[in-house]
Design an enzyme around this catalytic site. Structure first.
Site, PDB file in Angstrom:
ATOM      1  N   ASP A 184       0.844  -1.187   0.000  1.00 25.32           N
ATOM      2  CA  ASP A 184       0.000   0.000   0.000  1.00 25.32           C
ATOM      3  C   ASP A 184       0.892   1.254   0.000  1.00 25.32           C
ATOM      4  OD1 ASP A 184      -2.957   0.969   0.479  1.00 25.32           O
ATOM      5  OD2 ASP A 184      -1.832   1.970   2.054  1.00 25.32           O
ATOM      6  N   TYR A 187     -11.941   8.768  -2.447  1.00 28.72           N
ATOM      7  CA  TYR A 187     -11.489   8.776  -1.053  1.00 28.72           C
ATOM      8  C   TYR A 187     -10.266   9.646  -0.814  1.00 28.72           C
ATOM      9  CZ  TYR A 187      -7.629   5.474  -1.946  1.00 28.72           C
ATOM     10  OH  TYR A 187      -6.477   4.886  -2.378  1.00 28.72           O
ATOM     11  N   TYR A 216      -1.613  11.255   2.757  1.00 31.45           N
ATOM     12  CA  TYR A 216      -2.523  11.603   1.667  1.00 31.45           C
ATOM     13  C   TYR A 216      -2.524  13.108   1.422  1.00 31.45           C
ATOM     14  CZ  TYR A 216      -4.500   6.885   2.025  1.00 31.45           C
ATOM     15  OH  TYR A 216      -4.673   5.525   2.011  1.00 31.45           O
ATOM     16  N   HIS A 260      -7.167  -6.616  -0.453  1.00 33.13           N
ATOM     17  CA  HIS A 260      -6.113  -5.615  -0.313  1.00 33.13           C
ATOM     18  C   HIS A 260      -4.984  -5.994   0.642  1.00 33.13           C
ATOM     19  CE1 HIS A 260      -4.377  -1.633  -0.583  1.00 33.13           C
ATOM     20  NE2 HIS A 260      -4.438  -1.472   0.720  1.00 33.13           N
TER      21      HIS A 260
END
Length: 379
Positions: free
Chosen positions: A167, A216, A296, A358
Site C-alpha cells: 500500500d 477517497y 494523503y 487488499h
C-alpha cells in the site's frame, strides 16, 4: 505443557524439523516441537481432528512462539524517533506497512523471512504506532518518507537492502527505488505498482479524473474530517476495510462519508482474529489517524517536489504482487501487462494473487511468503 510428538502430517511448517521415514515410501514423519494440548492430541490420534484444523493449530502454535522472538527498539532516524520490530541475522530486509497499518501488519512474514536467513526489520512508519508523528502536516512528503528509509538503513549500519512495501509502504518503496537505487538489491511491492510522475497531473489529480471529486483520496484531504469518520467506531472501520471485497476504488456518495459507503460487518474475515484486530483498534485509539492521513494530504506537495524525476523509472529489480480483488485491480493489470511497465521498470516482474483483496500479507501469508522468499533468493 511441551511435547515432542511424532505424527503423520501432510507438510511441515517453517522451523519444524522433517525426518525421512526409511520404512515407508509413502508416509513422512514430522517431529512436532510445539505446545499441543492433550485434548488436541487425543482428538488427532482418534481421527477426530481434521487435517485442515490440525494445520491451523500447528501454525498458530508455531506463530505464537515466533512472535516472542521478535525484539523491539527505538532509533533516531531522519530527525524522528522510529520504533522498529526485528528478528533474525543475515542480509537486511526492510518491510514497510501501508494505511492504516503498523509493524504488526507483517507479523506473518517476519519470522518466516528471518528463519530463511535474513535480518528482518519492520518500522512503524512516520506518524504511526510507536514512531514519532510530527505535528507539522508538511513533514510527510515523499522526500521525508524516503529520507526515513535512507536514515534507517544508515542507522542499522547497512549499505544495501531488500525493500518490501504494501500500500503506502509500496509507494515509499518505489520512490526509494527512483531516488536511491544504489541502496537497493531488489524491491517487492504489494497492492501498488509503479506510477511514473506525470508532468500534468498528480496522483490525486489522476484519481479525481478517473473516479470523480468524491474519491477517497480527495475526501481525506480536509483535516479532521476523515479522523472523525475513522474514530466514530474504530473497530467497525477496520472490519469494513478488511472485509471489503469490491475492487472499485472507494468514493463517498452524496451525503455520506467514505466509510459510511462501505457495508458494516459483525465479524472479521476468517484470516484475522478478534484478538489480532484489537491490536489495531487499541493502537489507533491511542494515536489517532492524523499521522497516516497526512501522507494523503501531501500527495500534491510531493508531486511538486518530484518534478526533477518526471518520467524517471528505476533499474532496480522489482516484483509487483497484486490481488485480483484489490482496489483498482483493472487499472493495475492493464499497465503492468503493457510495454510501458518494462519501459519504466526494465527489470520488473508482475504476478497476480487470485482471490485476494487488499491486505495480502495477512489474508494469504503462505502465498505471499513463498513469493517473497523465491524472489529474494534470486537477488
Amino acid at each position: 505443557m511441551g511435547f515432542t510428538v511424532s505424527a503423520l502430517l501432510p507438510e511441515p511448517l517453517p522451523g519444524i524439523t522433517q525426518v525421512s521415514n526409511s520404512n515407508s515410501s509413502v508416509l513422512r514423519i514430522v517431529i512436532l516441537t510445539f505446545r499441543w494440548s492433550v485434548a488436541d492430541q487425543l482428538l488427532y490420534f482418534r481421527g477426530a481432528l481434521p487435517q485442515s484444523e490440525l494445520k491451523e493449530k500447528r501454525y498458530s502454535s508455531w506463530f505464537n512462539e515466533q512472535m516472542d522472538e521478535i525484539s523491539h527498539r527505538t532509533l533516531e532516524v531522519n530527525g524522528i524517533k522510529m520504533h522498529i520490530a526485528e528478528q533474525g541475522k543475515g542480509p537486511l530486509v526492510l518491510l514497510l506497512h501501508g494505511f492504516p497499518g503498523l509493524w504488526y501488519s507483517w507479523r506473518h512474514q517476519i519470522p518466516v523471512i528471518a528463519k530463511a536467513g535474513y535480518h528482518v526489520v519492520v518500522p512503524d512508519q512516520r506518524g504511526y504506532g510507536q514512531t514519532e508523528a510530527p505535528a507539522d502536516p508538511s513533514k510527510y512528503t515523499f522526500l521525508h518518507l524516503v529520507g526515513d528509509v535512507v536514515g534507517l538503513i544508515e542507522a542499522l549500519g547497512e549499505k544495501q537492502v531488500y525493500l518490501i512495501g504494501h500500500d503506502w509502504g509500496a509507494v515509499v518503496t518505489w520512490m526509494t527505488a527512483v531516488l536511491r537505487p544504489d541502496l537497493l538489491k531488489c524491491v517487492i511491492t504489494l497492492s501498488v505498482g509503479f506510477v511514473p510522475r506525470d508532468p500534468k497531473l498528480s496522483l490525486l489529480g489522476k484519481m479525481k479524473a478517473l473516479c470523480g471529486e468524491r474519491v477517497y483520496m480527495q475526501e481525506w484531504q480536509e483535516p479532521g474530517k476523515a479522523e472523525a469518520d475513522f474514530s466514530r467506531d474504530i473497530k467497525q472501520a477496520f472490519l469494513k476495510l478488511y472485509s471489503n471485497r469490491a475492487s472499485d476504488i472507494f468514493s463517498a456518495p452524496e451525503g455520506k462519508s467514505v466509510l459510511e459507503s462501505i457495508p458494516s460487518y459483525d465479524e472479521p474475515p476468517k484470516w484475522i482474529t478478534h484478538e489480532e484486530l484489537q491490536v489495531y483498534v487499541d493502537t489507533f485509539k491511542k494515536t489517532g489517524f492524523t499521522g497516516g492521513l497526512n501522507w494523503y494530504r501531501n500527495i500534491d506537495r510531493s508531486w511538486e517536489l518530484m518534478a526533477p524525476w518526471t518520467h524517471v523509472g528505476t533499474p532496480v529489480p522489482a516484483l509487483v504482487i497484486i490481488g485480483d480483488h484489490d482496489l483498482g485491480f483493472g487499472f493495475a493489470k492493464k499497465y503492468h501487462e503493457s510495454p510501458l511497465f518494462k519501459t519504466d521498470v526494465p527489470n520488473g516482474e508482475f504476478t497476480i494473487v487470485p482471490g485476494c483483496a487488499h491486505f495480502y500479507s495477512e489474508e494469504a501469508p503462505e502465498v505471499v511468503n513463498s513469493l517473497i522468499l523465491d524472489y529474494l533468493k534470486k537477488h
